[in-house]
Design a protein around this motif. Structure first.
Motif, PDB file in Angstrom:
ATOM      1  N   ALA A 159       0.830  -1.202   0.000  1.00  0.00           N
ATOM      2  CA  ALA A 159       0.000   0.000   0.000  1.00  0.00           C
ATOM      3  C   ALA A 159       0.868   1.256   0.000  1.00  0.00           C
ATOM      4  O   ALA A 159       1.937   1.290   0.600  1.00  0.00           O
ATOM      5  CB  ALA A 159      -0.900   0.001   1.227  1.00  0.00           C
ATOM      6  N   GLU A 160       0.374   2.289  -0.675  1.00  0.00           N
ATOM      7  CA  GLU A 160       1.084   3.559  -0.713  1.00  0.00           C
ATOM      8  C   GLU A 160       0.958   4.248   0.640  1.00  0.00           C
ATOM      9  O   GLU A 160      -0.090   4.192   1.287  1.00  0.00           O
ATOM     10  CB  GLU A 160       0.502   4.438  -1.812  1.00  0.00           C
ATOM     11  N   ALA A 161       2.040   4.919   1.067  1.00  0.00           N
ATOM     12  CA  ALA A 161       2.048   5.604   2.358  1.00  0.00           C
ATOM     13  C   ALA A 161       1.046   6.756   2.367  1.00  0.00           C
ATOM     14  O   ALA A 161       0.871   7.444   1.367  1.00  0.00           O
ATOM     15  CB  ALA A 161       3.447   6.130   2.652  1.00  0.00           C
ATOM     16  N   LEU A 162       0.419   6.966   3.503  1.00  0.00           N
ATOM     17  CA  LEU A 162      -0.477   8.091   3.695  1.00  0.00           C
ATOM     18  C   LEU A 162       0.352   9.369   3.619  1.00  0.00           C
ATOM     19  O   LEU A 162       1.399   9.481   4.250  1.00  0.00           O
ATOM     20  CB  LEU A 162      -1.153   7.985   5.069  1.00  0.00           C
ATOM     21  N   ARG A 163      -0.090  10.341   2.823  1.00  0.00           N
ATOM     22  CA  ARG A 163       0.613  11.615   2.649  1.00  0.00           C
ATOM     23  C   ARG A 163      -0.314  12.741   3.081  1.00  0.00           C
ATOM     24  O   ARG A 163      -1.411  12.866   2.537  1.00  0.00           O
ATOM     25  CB  ARG A 163       1.033  11.793   1.197  1.00  0.00           C
TER      26      ARG A 163
END
Length: 96
Positions: free
Chosen positions: A2-6
């Motif tokens: 999963a892509e990191a929360l930004r």
């Protein structure tokens, strides 16, 4: 993976004396990337469970790196800084 929360750095609360610690987002310890884009300089700080961990950097308005560091559990392991033309300003490595 999963892509990191930004999220914008302004939405992440941190310890007053050191932004590498006690990072909280929406009432919970923050895991993800807090970013900032001010006066043409862009920066990111990576957090895991409310503590800076991983690559952190700042770029000049022209996109060149201004500073870069690797942080492990809030402690800077190594860091570099540059003048705008790209010349190294300083380099620091902490003993393990």
């Amino acid at each position: 993976m999963a892509e990191a929360l930004r999220v914008p750095q302004a939405e992440v609360e941190t310890a007053e004396e050191d932004c590498f610690f006690e990072a909280v987002y929406q009432g919970r310890p923050f895991t993800g990337i807090a970013w900032s884009d001010e006066d043409g300089e862009y920066s990111e700080i990576s957090y895991v469970d409310g503590t800076a961990h991983g690559r952190c950097f700042t770029r000049f308005a022209n996109g060149a790196l201004s500073s870069e560091e690797w942080v492990e559990q809030g402690r800077t392991v190594w860091s570099n800084a540059w003048w705008p033309p790209g010349k190294i300003l300083w380099r620091r490595h902490q003993p393990g």
